[in-house]
Each structure stands twice: as structure tokens, then as C-alpha cells.
Motif scaffolding. Structure first.
Motif, short mmCIF file in Angstrom:
data_model
loop_
_atom_site.label_atom_id
_atom_site.label_comp_id
_atom_site.label_asym_id
_atom_site.label_seq_id
_atom_site.Cartn_x
_atom_site.Cartn_y
_atom_site.Cartn_z
N GLU A 1 0.83 -1.21 0.00
CA GLU A 1 0.00 0.00 0.00
C GLU A 1 0.87 1.26 0.00
OE1 GLU A 1 -3.50 2.17 2.69
OE2 GLU A 1 -2.87 0.11 3.16
N ALA A 2 1.91 1.26 0.82
CA ALA A 2 2.82 2.41 0.85
C ALA A 2 3.55 2.56 -0.47
CB ALA A 2 3.82 2.24 2.00
N ARG A 3 3.93 1.46 -1.08
CA ARG A 3 4.62 1.51 -2.37
C ARG A 3 3.72 2.12 -3.44
NH1 ARG A 3 6.55 -3.41 -2.38
NH2 ARG A 3 8.67 -2.80 -1.84
N ARG A 4 2.46 1.74 -3.45
CA ARG A 4 1.52 2.31 -4.44
C ARG A 4 1.34 3.81 -4.25
NH1 ARG A 4 -1.65 -2.36 -3.20
NH2 ARG A 4 -3.03 -1.03 -1.96
N SER A 5 1.51 4.28 -3.01
CA SER A 5 1.39 5.71 -2.74
C SER A 5 2.66 6.48 -3.07
CB SER A 5 1.04 5.92 -1.27
OG SER A 5 2.18 5.72 -0.45
N GLY A 6 3.72 5.76 -3.44
CA GLY A 6 4.99 6.40 -3.79
C GLY A 6 5.86 6.70 -2.59
N ALA A 7 5.60 6.09 -1.44
CA ALA A 7 6.37 6.38 -0.24
C ALA A 7 7.79 5.84 -0.36
CB ALA A 7 5.69 5.78 0.99
N ALA A 8 8.74 6.63 0.14
CA ALA A 8 10.14 6.19 0.23
C ALA A 8 10.45 5.61 1.59
CB ALA A 8 11.07 7.37 -0.06
N VAL A 9 9.67 6.01 2.60
CA VAL A 9 9.87 5.56 3.97
C VAL A 9 8.53 5.09 4.52
CG1 VAL A 9 10.57 6.24 6.31
CG2 VAL A 9 11.74 7.22 4.34
N LEU A 10 8.56 3.98 5.25
CA LEU A 10 7.38 3.47 5.94
C LEU A 10 7.77 3.15 7.37
CD1 LEU A 10 4.47 2.31 6.12
CD2 LEU A 10 5.42 0.14 5.31
#
Length: 275
Positions: free
Chosen positions: A30-39
């Protein structure tokens, strides 16, 4: 202006390691789909948090994991190009137990932290770590705190003094036992105040993840959030499980905040030591 997308989570993680790893995979995607670099994930992501007050038997404690074991390696493999911070109970070489956090990417472990500031109940089952240190990642220099450590000014100050641009605070912060609603809950109020104060006093990006739901009768607050170096909340979840993302120009925003009044540069006295 270089910007980064940062994600944080309120989620429930219990003792089931397989279920927890599956949930981590879902949240990373889900974070990857949002373009997040950090989770940033909560304290006790693998195996659940310390919520068994009064129960000393091993059956009710979180499983203690090898810091280089298959569970940690699995999260690193899932992280891929992202930087992911998560919490777990770490097994020491002589059977001791630590509340711990790891920061990983597909390249492996980027940084580690063992909780230094323990509550009275935790000292019955955990050993303290030795200090606080920031570390370099592809997303910038990061430092980690665990839960109760954000209640004290020295840990976050030590990380900021060690060059941390992002402080990831991994929590399993519970509600108070008597408040009828979260809006009147003292622990909920303190939880939010500490996040904003630690960000603005150190002029860093403060990213707080938290457990949600109930574990063995302990109800957790949720309320994960991302706070900018000016102390303003950029994104937050509610009390239920959720993932939020904020886009920040981390270096530029820190420079802008410190350009007005540089708290670290103008500070007098001794800087807390780091590991």
C-alpha cells in the motif's frame, strides 16, 4: 526542491508471526503504491508489543527473535527499494530480551535500536539498550525511538544532534484505563503533545506509528502521525487502523525552520551522548 513521501501506520499486530508478516507485506505494498520512500510501522510489528502486564509466564510474552533471523530478513526482502522501520522483541545471546527496532531495505539492515527507557513493568521482562544513534539511509539520515522514549527530551535531542533528519517513533501506546472517550483520555493527549513537541524543539520530521486495536485487554490509541519540523501535523490516522502519507521536502524544511531560530545551534550546555 527535493521531496520525499513518508508513510506511517496505525495497525494491530499480535503474537502470530506469520499473520504479522502477511500484514507487513500488505502495508508495504500500500505504501509503495502511494509512492512512499519511507514506511514506519509500530512497536511489536513482529510478535506483538509488551501488553501483558502482570503476566510473567513465557506463554504470554512476545516471541524473542534473532536480530539476523528469517523474520527480519523477510521484512527486508519485502521492503525492496523502500526504507521500512519496524519493531519486535529481540533475543540476546544469553537469553535476555530487548524491545527493539530495525530499519531495513532490500539491501539488508540499515540501522537498529534497543529501547533504553523502560517502564517499571517492562524492567521485569526486558533489558535496556545502551544509547541512541542516527544512521544513513537512501531516504536520508534517520534515528529511531521506541514508545515511552518520546516522553523524554534527551533521546530525540541526541538523535537530532547526531544528524537525524527523520525521527521514527515506533509505539505501542495504550489508552488510559478510566477515560470514557479518547477526547478526554490523558494518554491520548500526551501522545499527541509529545509528537509535536519533539518535532518542533529539535526541528526534525517526527514520524510516529502506533498499535491499534486490543491485545490481551490492552486497548491501543492508533493516532499515527507525521509532524513537520515546524511542529505542524501533516497527516494522521484516527484511532482505527490506517496508513497515511505526507510529502515533505525534508532537508529544505529543516533548513527553513533552523534559519529562523536554530535550536540545536543556539543550545547551551551538554548534548546528550549517543551510542
Amino acid at each position: 526542491m527535493r521531496s520525499s513521501r513518508i508513510a506511517t501506520v496505525a495497525a494491530h499486530f499480535g503474537r502470530d508471526l506469520a499473520f504479522g508478516t502477511t500484514r507487513v507485506a500488505t502495508l508495504i505494498e500500500e505504501a509503495r503504491r502511494s509512492g512512499a520512500a519511507v514506511l514506519v510501522l509500530p512497536d511489536g510489528t513482529l510478535g506483538g508489543s509488551f501488553a501483558d502486564f502482570g503476566r510473567a509466564d513465557p506463554e504470554h510474552l512476545a516471541p524473542a527473535l534473532d536480530p539476523d533471523g528469517p523474520e527480519v530478513r523477510a521484512v527486508a526482502a519485502l521492503a525492496g527499494e523502500m526504507v521500512v522501520c519496524f519493531g519486535y522483541t529481540e533475543a540476546g545471546p544469553r537469553g535476555e530480551r530487548y524491545s527493539a527496532a530495525a530499519c531495513v531495505s532490500g539491501d539488508g539492515v540499515l540501522g537498529r535500536h534497543r529501547k533504553v527507557y523502560l517502564s517499571a513493568a517492562e524492567t521485569l521482562h526486558r533489558q535496556p539498550g545502551r544509547g541512541f544513534a542516527a544512521f544513513d539511509t537512501p531516504a536520508g539520515r534517520i534515528g529511531m525511538l521506541l514508545d515511552y522514549e518520546k516522553a523524554f527530551p534527551e533521546p530525540a535531542l541526541g538523535l537530532a544532534s547526531d544528524g537525524a533528519e527523520i525521527v521514527a517513533c515506533l509505539c505501542a501506546w495504550a489508552t488510559g484505563s478510566r477515560a470514557p472517550t479518547l477526547t478526554r483520555d490523558r494518554q491520548a493527549r500526551l501522545f499527541d503533545v509529545y509528537d509535536c513537541v519533539r518535532a518542533v524543539e529539535n526541528q526534525v520530521v517526527f514520524v510516529c506509528a502506533n498499535q491499534a486495536g486490543v491485545l490481551n485487554g490492552t486497548r491501543f490509541l492508533g493516532s499515527a502521525k507525521i509532524v513537520g519540523p515546524d511542529g505542524s501535523t501533516r497527516a494522521r490516522t484516527g484511532s482505527r487502523a490506517g496508513l497515511v502519507v505526507a510529502e515533505l521536502a525534508v532537508e529544505e524544511e529543516i533548513a527553513a525552520a533552523r534559519g529562523v531560530r536554530d535550536h540545536l545551534g543556539e543550545r547551551k550546555g551538554t548534548t546528550p551522548s549517543v551510542a
